[in-house]
Design a protein around this motif. Structure first.
Motif, short mmCIF file in Angstrom:
data_model
loop_
_atom_site.label_atom_id
_atom_site.label_comp_id
_atom_site.label_asym_id
_atom_site.label_seq_id
_atom_site.Cartn_x
_atom_site.Cartn_y
_atom_site.Cartn_z
N LEU A 15 -0.88 34.02 -54.71
CA LEU A 15 -1.87 33.43 -55.24
C LEU A 15 -2.77 32.38 -54.71
N ILE A 16 -4.01 32.38 -55.45
CA ILE A 16 -4.87 31.22 -55.02
C ILE A 16 -5.74 30.72 -56.59
N ILE A 17 -6.09 29.63 -56.28
CA ILE A 17 -6.60 29.11 -57.32
C ILE A 17 -8.18 28.78 -56.99
N GLU A 18 -9.19 29.59 -57.61
CA GLU A 18 -10.36 29.44 -57.40
C GLU A 18 -11.19 28.23 -58.42
N SER A 19 -12.08 28.01 -57.80
CA SER A 19 -13.12 26.88 -58.55
C SER A 19 -14.33 27.60 -58.77
N ASP A 20 -14.88 27.48 -60.22
CA ASP A 20 -16.15 28.03 -60.41
C ASP A 20 -17.20 26.78 -60.72
N ARG A 21 -17.47 26.15 -59.42
CA ARG A 21 -18.54 24.96 -59.34
C ARG A 21 -17.85 23.89 -60.05
N GLY A 22 -16.66 23.67 -60.02
CA GLY A 22 -15.99 22.52 -60.60
C GLY A 22 -15.91 22.63 -62.25
N LYS A 23 -16.45 23.40 -62.69
CA LYS A 23 -16.38 23.65 -64.36
C LYS A 23 -15.47 24.37 -64.75
N ALA A 24 -14.62 25.44 -63.88
CA ALA A 24 -13.50 25.98 -64.54
C ALA A 24 -12.79 26.50 -63.16
N TYR A 25 -11.44 26.76 -63.43
CA TYR A 25 -10.47 27.25 -62.51
C TYR A 25 -9.77 28.63 -62.94
N ARG A 26 -9.72 29.41 -61.92
CA ARG A 26 -9.08 30.83 -62.15
C ARG A 26 -7.79 31.09 -61.03
N LEU A 27 -6.83 31.57 -61.83
CA LEU A 27 -5.51 31.88 -60.89
C LEU A 27 -5.89 33.47 -60.51
#
Length: 233
Positions: free
Chosen positions: A218-230
């Motif tokens: 798994l990785i945690i992606e960041s969406d411009r610092g407004k949201a995070y997705r596993l």
């Protein structure tokens, strides 16, 4: 299949096997009694005597249409009343041997195999922690959340050591249908009284990435610092 449904199937098979066996026995018993009553009636009509002799038994056996009954069905006389009464009967074992138990036997074999499967599954579940986790939790990218224990486990069954804050955030990711969370949702849940928790959240995400990267895909992606997705690598 869930354990309770598997047990329900087992009990259904037991009931079906028992009813099939009893049904065959009952129908055979009815045919046997009808054949013996008919043979006895013909015998007494021909003999015209109240004495049961060897000739009576021989004549009775000759009138039996079910050949397997000959020599196994017996005659008895009721002497308690004033009127002569003769009866024909045979043992339950004889009736059972004459009944067609093949469908019941097939069902009993299926029942036995199903019971063995459940027993093997039970033993395997006890020995394999990941099998137990898969039936009691959620699994993503090799990381499993045991809902009963409230713990995270790696693919090899080892427990993943997380700080309370990391654990809470991972639970939020797992509980989210899309496995994504907004920055606002995380901050409101973890630091409700803190006006600006951006730096604290960034530090938490950075350290959590290292831990889950060591134990899963798994990785945690960041969406411009407004949201995070596993997500899976």
């Amino acid at each position: 299949m869930k354990q309770r449904y598997a047990v329900i199937v087992l009990f259904a098979l037991i009931m079906a096997s028992s009813l099939t066996s009893l049904g065959s026995y009952s129908s055979t018993s009815r045919l046997v009694n009808e054949d013996m009553d008919r043979a006895l009636a013909l015998t007494l009509e021909e003999q015209q005597s109240d004495v049961i002799s060897q000739d009576t038994i021989r004549t009775f056996n000759n009138h039996l249409q079910i050949a397997e009954l000959r020599g196994k069905a017996t005659l008895a006389v009721d002497t308690r009343g004033q009127k002569f009464k003769a009866y024909a009967h045979c043992s339950e074992a004889t009736i059972f041997s004459l009944s067609d138990q093949r469908p019941a036997i097939v069902l009993w074999f299926i029942t036995a195999f199903w019971a063995m499967f459940l027993w093997y599954r039970h033993l395997t579940k006890d020995k394999d922690p990941m099998l137990a986790l898969s039936s009691a939790g959620n699994s993503i990218g090799g990381l499993t959340l045991s809902e009963t224990e409230g713990q995270f486990y790696a693919a090899d069954g080892s427990r993943v050591q997380l700080t309370p804050m990391q654990h809470q955030l991972m639970e939020m990711f797992f509980q989210s249908p899309s496995h994504s969370l907004t920055k606002t949702d995380i901050c409101d849940a973890l630091w409700p009284k803190k006006p600006d928790a951006s730096e604290t959240l960034y530090t938490l995400i950075r350290r959590l990435r290292v831990v889950i990267g060591q134990h899963s895909d798994l990785i945690i992606e960041s969406d411009r610092g407004k949201a995070y997705r596993l997500k899976i690598k």
